[in-house]
Design an enzyme around this catalytic site. Structure first.
Site, PDB file in Angstrom:
ATOM      1  N   SER A 251       0.843  -1.074   0.085  1.00  0.00           N
ATOM      2  CA  SER A 251      -0.076   0.016  -0.038  1.00  0.00           C
ATOM      3  C   SER A 251       0.913   1.367  -0.051  1.00  0.00           C
ATOM      4  CB  SER A 251      -0.886  -0.045   1.209  1.00  0.00           C
ATOM      5  OG  SER A 251       0.037   0.158   2.179  1.00  0.00           O
ATOM      6  N   LYS A 252       0.332   2.369   0.131  1.00  0.00           N
ATOM      7  CA  LYS A 252       1.053   3.552   0.097  1.00  0.00           C
ATOM      8  C   LYS A 252       1.941   3.875   1.061  1.00  0.00           C
ATOM      9  CE  LYS A 252      -1.137   6.900  -2.948  1.00  0.00           C
ATOM     10  NZ  LYS A 252      -2.135   7.816  -3.282  1.00  0.00           N
ATOM     11  N   ARG A 253       1.626   3.158   2.295  1.00  0.00           N
ATOM     12  CA  ARG A 253       2.573   3.303   3.346  1.00  0.00           C
ATOM     13  C   ARG A 253       3.850   2.754   3.219  1.00  0.00           C
ATOM     14  NH1 ARG A 253       1.747  -1.002   6.813  1.00  0.00           N
ATOM     15  NH2 ARG A 253       0.047  -1.900   5.601  1.00  0.00           N
TER      16      ARG A 253
END
Ligand code: GLU
Length: 470
Positions: A251-253
């Site tokens: 994910s973006k994290r």
């Protein structure tokens, strides 16, 4: 190989967002396979979700693929004999094949309301059964069909099991009783993904479907439709999912932004492609040229365990590719980030000097900043210049350089040796005051390069400035 049995693969994104790492890997592996097998790579836009699909996203997908270097042989923007290549332009074809399935008795209209379907679902869950459509409308006679409800079209599943050989997962078997009669055309007359994809793959002559494992549950349904319509079933390869280094879905994290974000934040396409190549595949080498990647690629060798995307690894690749990159190309990429008034000639020398230092294109102007602006001393740097020996070193440095015609790598070595002999200082005690006075920072480019980039006048001016300040 004749044209007839040529490998044909496709990448079929939905234009509902930017191209992300997962999709880019799918596109890349299909492209690799096509190029290796001397086959064809087809780009198909799956835009049946009319509410979420946009032309702008389609455009950005095309641009990102081009940026990555993935060219397609057939697609919405170039000719091909199997088009149109946008699903929104193929509705008539889906209608035609849906009618054939109805005529064959393999599809039927279903009028069940949402409420009824939910009720059935709850009942099945309570009884401990996997929820599925109970087939109520299968037997509905023409006369019993409600006039005021727009039906969906369901595919009738009569098979007990669907078995197929996946290139990565080997033999897979799905119990036909589990998924029930599924919808192939919605009440809005739009073909569902599972239906449209089969018609397209069949009519476009797709021989191999290479896609993410998230589609594995769709495959048996698709195979049933292929078979019902008498189409040859393509070979399948379902690639493992992509996780972050902490073993959770990407994910973006994890810094795994879209391809567009990676481009904007200063990654080179060859570095991104190199990392994509390591996602679920072990090419046996850290850095590969595209030709090496094409040669070493193998569907059979794709891993079944999750692939790990690691932004730190990508940075390491990026650093290596920036160092290798042609200076003229880097110059063009970096120029927009640089302040005006910098000559291209100077920038060429500067980029050549710093290209081994940056993990990211955007860092290059940062590394060059001390050369473009007067340095601002870091706190620790001030302390260095406060040392009595610093003054002596800078004094000799200024004197010696003033006597030189120009600053080159040779002059640098000569001058440093002379200061060393005169002051007895060496190593860090000798070099740090010079570095700090010239750049304001404790770390950075090799001093030799600093000298050359600043030039005689500026080195003397910066050294003297600190002499006056001490
Ligand atoms: N449009 C689908 C997706 O983006 C394509 C899946 C497939 O390759 O069949 O996931």
């Amino acid at each position: 190989m004749t044209a007839h049995n040529k490998i044909r693969v496709r990448f079929a994104p939905s234009p509902t967002g930017y191209l992300h790492i997962g999709n880019a890997r799918t596109a890349f592996f299909n492209w690799l396979f096509a190029r290796q097998q001397n086959g064809q790579f087809i780009l198909r836009i799956e835009d049946t979700d009319t509410k979420r699909s946009t032309k702008a996203f389609e455009q950005s997908l095309l641009e990102d693929l081009k940026w990555l270097g993935l060219d397609w042989d057939e697609g919405p923007d170039n000719k091909g004999h199997f088009g149109p290549y946008r699903q929104s332009e193929r509705f008539d074809l889906y209608k035609d094949y849906a009618d054939r399935l109805i005529a064959q008795g393999r599809a039927y209209p279903c009028y069940c309301t949402h409420e009824r379907l939910e009720e059935v679902r709850q009942r099945q869950i309570k009884a401990g059964w996997p929820p599925k459509y109970d087939g109520r409308c299968r037997m509905l006679s023409k006369d019993d069909r409600p006039k005021h409800i727009k039906p969906v079209l369901r595919f009738q599943v009569s098979e007990n099991a669907v078995v197929f050989e996946d290139k990565i997962h080997k033999k897979l078997s799905f119990d036909g009783a589990v998924f029930g009669d599924f919808i192939i055309v919605g009440s809005d007359d739009i073909a569902t993904y599972n239906f449209a994809v089969v018609i397209d793959d069949a009519l476009m002559g797709i021989t191999n479907v290479i896609r993410g494992e998230d589609h594995l549950s769709n495959t048996p349904r698709q195979i049933l439709i292929f078979k019902a319509l008498g189409f040859p079933v393509p070979e399948y390869a379902h690639m493992s999912l992509i996780f972050g280094p902490d073993k959770t879905p990407l994910s973006k994290r994890h810094g795994a932004a879209s391809i567009n974000d990676l481009r904007e934040s200063g990654f080179l396409p060859e570095a991104v492609v190199n990392h994509l190549c390591h996602l679920g595949f072990s090419p046996g080498k850290e850095l590969l040229s595209i030709d090496e990647t094409i040669q070493s690629f193998s569907l059979q060798r794709l891993s079944r365990s999750p692939a790990i995307f690691d932004i730190e690894r990508l940075k390491t690749f990026n650093r290596a590719y920036i160092e290798k990159a042609d200076t003229e190309r880097l110059l063009n990429l970096v120029e927009p980030y640089c302040a005006e008034g910098v000559s291209r000639e100077w920038l060429r020398i500067a980029v050549e000097a710093v290209k081994g230092e940056a993990t990211n294109l955007k860092e290059i102007p940062d590394i060059l900043l001390p050369f473009l602006k007067q340095p601002v001393l870091e706190k620790e740097a001030k302390q260095i210049l406060d040392e009595p020996s610093a003054r002596e070193i800078l004094l000799i440095l200024a004197e010696k350089i003033e006597r030189e015609a120009d600053l080159t790598a040779d002059t640098y070595t000569r001058i440093i040796t002379a200061i060393k002999q005169k002051t007895g200082a060496s190593g860090r005690r000798l070099l740090m005051p010079i570095r700090v006075a010239l750049t304001g920072k404790m770390k950075g480019l090799e001093l030799e390069k600093v000298f050359v980039l600043l030039g005689k006048k500026e080195v003397v001016a910066r050294a003297k400035k600190h002499l006056q300040g001490v």
